[in-house]
Write a protein that holds these residues in place. Sequence first.
Motif, short mmCIF file in Angstrom:
data_model
loop_
_atom_site.label_atom_id
_atom_site.label_comp_id
_atom_site.label_asym_id
_atom_site.label_seq_id
_atom_site.Cartn_x
_atom_site.Cartn_y
_atom_site.Cartn_z
N PHE A 42 9.20 63.68 32.93
CA PHE A 42 9.20 64.41 34.19
C PHE A 42 10.60 64.36 34.80
O PHE A 42 11.40 63.51 34.45
N GLU A 43 10.87 65.33 35.67
CA GLU A 43 12.20 65.42 36.28
C GLU A 43 12.12 65.07 37.75
O GLU A 43 11.33 65.66 38.49
N TRP A 65 19.46 56.27 33.81
CA TRP A 65 18.00 56.31 33.89
C TRP A 65 17.43 57.50 33.13
O TRP A 65 16.28 57.45 32.66
N THR A 66 18.21 58.56 32.97
CA THR A 66 17.76 59.71 32.20
C THR A 66 17.65 59.39 30.72
O THR A 66 17.00 60.12 29.96
N ASN A 67 18.25 58.28 30.28
CA ASN A 67 18.08 57.85 28.89
C ASN A 67 16.65 57.37 28.61
O ASN A 67 16.28 57.19 27.44
N SER A 68 15.86 57.18 29.66
CA SER A 68 14.45 56.85 29.46
C SER A 68 13.74 58.01 28.77
O SER A 68 14.05 59.17 28.99
N ILE A 149 17.82 52.56 42.72
CA ILE A 149 17.21 53.76 42.17
C ILE A 149 16.07 53.38 41.23
O ILE A 149 15.00 54.00 41.23
N GLY A 150 16.26 52.33 40.44
CA GLY A 150 15.21 51.88 39.54
C GLY A 150 13.94 51.51 40.26
O GLY A 150 12.83 51.76 39.78
N TYR A 188 13.59 50.42 29.96
CA TYR A 188 13.06 51.65 29.39
C TYR A 188 11.65 51.43 28.85
O TYR A 188 10.77 52.31 29.00
N ASP A 189 11.42 50.28 28.22
CA ASP A 189 10.08 49.97 27.71
C ASP A 189 9.08 49.85 28.85
O ASP A 189 7.93 50.30 28.74
#
Length: 238
Positions: A42-43, A65-68, A149-150, A188-189
């Motif tokens: 999702f964006e 974070w977009t690397n997720s 942000i996380g 990411y996990d």
Amino acid sequence: MRTQFRSMLALTTTAILFALATPASATHSWGSYHWARTSNPFELKLGDNLTSAWDSYLATASADWTNSAVLNTTIVAGNAGNVKRCNVTPGRVEVCNSTYGANGWLGIAGISLSAGHIAAGYVKLNDTYFNTSTYNTPAWRQMVMCQEIGHTFGLDHQDENFNNANLGTCMDYTNLPASNQHPNQHDYDQLATIYNHLDSSTTISSSTPSGPGKGSRSRVVDVDRHGNGTVTWIHWTN
């Protein structure tokens, strides 16, 4: 000058202290908070209400974070209005900086909930400290930007002991942020775990708001206050 941070207890009728710093655990989700969405990835829009000194750190955090595998972030024009308040906008995260005062926190992340899902978020970065020689460094700015942000995705800290060895993630408390400026694989996990199911509706906005942010932070907001010392969690309700 090294700032000594103290735990903050809001003595109001709506603020409730509900937990102190806890040790690291195998998972680090922030309660069960997550954005409702009907597909992955999702964006999520990040509203840029920042001065130019912060823009590069927002860009790096957004890319990180977009690397997720489950989410992408897009930086858009800010809609928070008064940066001191950093009003939330439904369906997105507003990111603000200002001199919020010598109140013991470098950054704050807050979320608003709707039917148990994150419906809006904000990040505040406290220039009262970042204007000092101690914290006005790329490492401190990047770590705090990345961590706050996380939190707006539903992530908690991996570790809340400032004196433990760095874990190589911005979701880790430290006095030496050089190696803790970005997410790591565990982040990411954890995001993949948080967002491993789809919802029947979405709380994420796909539109561009036309005026200053008006979303309420008074419904339900959880705030993470952190600095070089004791952490206090505070929960606001009506």
